[in-house]
Design an enzyme around this catalytic site. Sequence first.
Site, PDB file in Angstrom:
ATOM      1  CB  ALA A   1      80.430  -0.469 -30.297  1.00 36.74           C
ATOM      2  CE1 TYR A   2      84.424   6.332 -25.866  1.00 35.58           C
ATOM      3  CE2 TYR A   2      82.219   6.981 -26.542  1.00 35.58           C
ATOM      4  CZ  TYR A   2      83.345   7.196 -25.772  1.00 35.58           C
ATOM      5  OH  TYR A   2      83.406   8.256 -24.905  1.00 35.58           O
TER       6      TYR A   2
ATOM      7  CB  THR B   1      73.716   2.705 -33.800  1.00 38.56           C
ATOM      8  OG1 THR B   1      72.772   3.437 -33.013  1.00 38.56           O
ATOM      9  CG2 THR B   1      74.576   3.708 -34.547  1.00 38.56           C
ATOM     10  CG  ASP B   2      68.662   3.711 -33.152  1.00 40.28           C
ATOM     11  OD1 ASP B   2      69.809   3.592 -32.665  1.00 40.28           O
ATOM     12  OD2 ASP B   2      67.670   3.956 -32.455  1.00 40.28           O
TER      13      ASP B   2
ATOM     14  CE1 TYR C   1      77.553   4.333 -30.462  1.00 41.97           C
ATOM     15  CE2 TYR C   1      75.365   5.213 -30.933  1.00 41.97           C
ATOM     16  CZ  TYR C   1      76.211   4.141 -30.755  1.00 41.97           C
ATOM     17  OH  TYR C   1      75.719   2.854 -30.869  1.00 41.97           O
TER      18      TYR C   1
END
Length: 315
Positions: free
Chosen positions: A66-67, A107-108, A131
């Site tokens: 991932a970035y 992601t959270d 992001y």
Amino acid sequence: MGIRVLVFGAQGQLGHTIGQHAKPALMETMDACISYGRDKADLAKPDTLINALKDVRPDVVINAAAYTNVEKAETETELAHAINAKAVGILAEQCKKQGVALVHYSTDYVFDGKASKPYAETEVTNPLSAYGKSKLEGEKYLKEVGGNWVVFRTGWVYGQRGNNFCRTMIKLAQERDTLKVVDDQTGAPTPANWLAELGLTVAGVVAMHRYKTMGKLAPTFLPDFPSEIPSGEIFHASAAGVTTWFDYACLAIEHAHKQGVVQRMPNIERVKTADMNFAAQRPAYSVLDNTKLMNTFRVNPPEWTKGVRNFVLNY
């Protein structure tokens, strides 16, 4: 019959950890666990993903690439989208076409942090940062493509390799007399080794179900897993408990001091997020509700304080 697992993101902290944890699994459930870094499979170059699938012919793909630079994503939005969203869609399409199962990590930061209780998977998403938006787009691509996939949303991940908050705080404590850490962001520090075990065990169960046989799972993994994994589902997977970046830093540095890793305890000052001049907005509250994960997979997430202590012991 053994299975073949292909891991993307071998050079990152989670991808590297998955590769390390795959070694005991090879004895009982896998023919091979092949890890590709950016040199062989660059999510910014979709053709490399397609070629990797053709070369390895896996039963399961675990995408830990991932970035992840939250700050730089604000100015490198196209690159973040290409890696975290577009590439995930292409990967999902190829996996579906070839009948390959896909385990993906999110992601959270897909939430805005305005909640006052842990986020369930059904809560409305509203990412604040580029992001977070790119990771949510990746999830949407998966849903649109379909196929056999599982997503684990997690947050505040740390491991023995790569850059993460815990390593950074210990390093700074070795160099400075005073540290400033925000105390108005709340979450749960989650160890990469637990996420690695989770992803690998799911991969093993999914692939073995595909072959209509349930072999014995590696004993180091989670022993009470169900014999079949739901497909096309998102699960929240984070450590148990709640803390702030400030309290997290204090605990990590205190353990490091006791271990002799940090020679002298620094002065750790509380600051507010607004005072830090971050380019990206971060959710003030990003605690995830693990109930669905616990009920489905019959696992108990590790307590965050124990995870940090174990990390420092092996620092």
